[in-house]
Motif scaffolding. Structure first.
Motif, PDB file in Angstrom:
ATOM      1  N   PRO A 144      51.257  53.232  40.264  1.00  0.00           N
ATOM      2  CA  PRO A 144      49.932  51.795  41.527  1.00  0.00           C
ATOM      3  C   PRO A 144      49.833  51.044  40.846  1.00  0.00           C
ATOM      4  O   PRO A 144      49.830  50.656  40.149  1.00  0.00           O
ATOM      5  CB  PRO A 144      49.000  53.402  41.226  1.00  0.00           C
ATOM      6  N   SER A 182      49.758  47.948  47.353  1.00  0.00           N
ATOM      7  CA  SER A 182      49.409  47.282  48.470  1.00  0.00           C
ATOM      8  C   SER A 182      48.404  46.216  48.696  1.00  0.00           C
ATOM      9  O   SER A 182      48.368  45.311  47.654  1.00  0.00           O
ATOM     10  CB  SER A 182      47.289  48.346  48.299  1.00  0.00           C
ATOM     11  N   MET A 204      44.197  51.588  40.363  1.00  0.00           N
ATOM     12  CA  MET A 204      45.585  50.694  40.172  1.00  0.00           C
ATOM     13  C   MET A 204      45.649  50.492  38.619  1.00  0.00           C
ATOM     14  O   MET A 204      44.611  49.890  37.992  1.00  0.00           O
ATOM     15  CB  MET A 204      45.655  49.471  41.191  1.00  0.00           C
ATOM     16  N   GLN A 231      52.197  52.201  53.670  1.00  0.00           N
ATOM     17  CA  GLN A 231      52.068  53.014  51.848  1.00  0.00           C
ATOM     18  C   GLN A 231      51.998  54.778  52.424  1.00  0.00           C
ATOM     19  O   GLN A 231      53.361  55.468  52.316  1.00  0.00           O
ATOM     20  CB  GLN A 231      51.011  52.979  51.164  1.00  0.00           C
ATOM     21  N   PHE A 281      54.514  51.116  43.453  1.00  0.00           N
ATOM     22  CA  PHE A 281      53.598  51.881  44.892  1.00  0.00           C
ATOM     23  C   PHE A 281      51.997  50.457  45.169  1.00  0.00           C
ATOM     24  O   PHE A 281      51.508  50.895  44.628  1.00  0.00           O
ATOM     25  CB  PHE A 281      53.049  53.042  45.262  1.00  0.00           C
TER      26      PHE A 281
END
Ligand code: 1GP
Length: 248
Positions: free
Chosen positions: A128, A98, A170, A112, A96
């Protein structure tokens, strides 16, 4: 919350040191070859199969590839999506991520939010991750994600992002040189991020030889990703690369 797949990754890292992750892009593999391919990758010691690519458009094709992987081996299947079409209910987990150095908020937090309800509905384990594009030119991931790539000779910039990723919660950072890139992420950059953070560090893009994999491993990479090497039917070369990591 740390789920089963993440725990598995941490356990194998603890046991073996740097691990290998195989990346299969549904656009570049023939679905009828996947089961056999994955069997071999598992035998060679790859620790998980990532599925995704910058230009995945068909969720049905993605589903088919994930199901074939499941037939081939008992390895965790982790989605590595380019967008909401990169989500399959048949996988175990999802990076997941970014795309932190994108110029477009859509790739930093928009997609997301759009994908999150689906991840929840499919009960996929979210892992993350801060995703960073590195390089002097834009590969497909950088182009699609509208990133400003981190110049390879500026490790300190990757470090800043790595620390920020950790502070944002993260647990993984992926340094990405781009699939098929001429040069991998420089070891100095890997070393810098590793030294400055406690995140698990994934390195990929342009890694084709055991030497390149070892350079990244020695610099502190916790996982090495190869995609092109596997797709180009260089399965023996992939095996050599994995064994060199395991002999460390
Ligand atoms: C791409 O880092 C991965 O997202 C793998 O790159 O295809 O160059 O191995 P390669």
């Amino acid at each position: 919350m740390i789920g089963k797949v993440e725990k598995h990754l941490m356990d194998v890292m603890e046991k073996r040191g740097t691990i290998h992750l195989s990346l299969l892009d549904p656009q570049n593999v023939r679905v009828e070859m996947v089961e056999e391919l994955v069997k071999k990758l598992a035998d060679m010691g790859s620790s998980a199969i990532m599925v995704g690519g910058s230009t995945v458009v068909s969720q049905r094709e993605l589903d088919d590839v994930v199901k074939e992987i499941k037939k081939g081996a008992d390895l965790p299947v982790i989605l590595f999506p380019n967008g909401v079409t990169g989500i399959s209910e048949y996988a175990d987990a999802i990076f997941f991520a970014s795309l932190m150095n994108s110029t477009n908020p859509y790739y930093i937090m928009g997609v997301q939010a759009l994908g999150a309800p689906l991840v929840k509905r499919y009960k996929l384990e979210p892992i993350p991750m801060g995703y960073l594009i590195v390089g002097t030119s834009l590969g497909a991931a950088g182009f699609v994600g509208q990133a400003i790539p981190i110049p390879p000779e500026k490790p300190e910039l990757a470090c800043m992002y790595g620390i920020a990723a950790e502070y944002l919660g993260m647990r993984f950072v992926y340094l990405e040189a781009g699939s098929g890139s001429e040069k991998p992420v420089p070891p100095e950059m890997v070393r810098c991020v590793k030294k400055a953070t406690g995140v698990k560090l994934i390195v990929g893009g342009g890694i084709r030889t055991p030497e390149q994999a070892l350079d990244a491993a020695k610099a502190g990479a916790d996982a090495i990703v190869t995609g092109t090497l596997i797709e180009q039917a260089s399965i023996d070369n992939t095996g050599n690369l994995i064994s060199s990591l395991r002999r460390r």
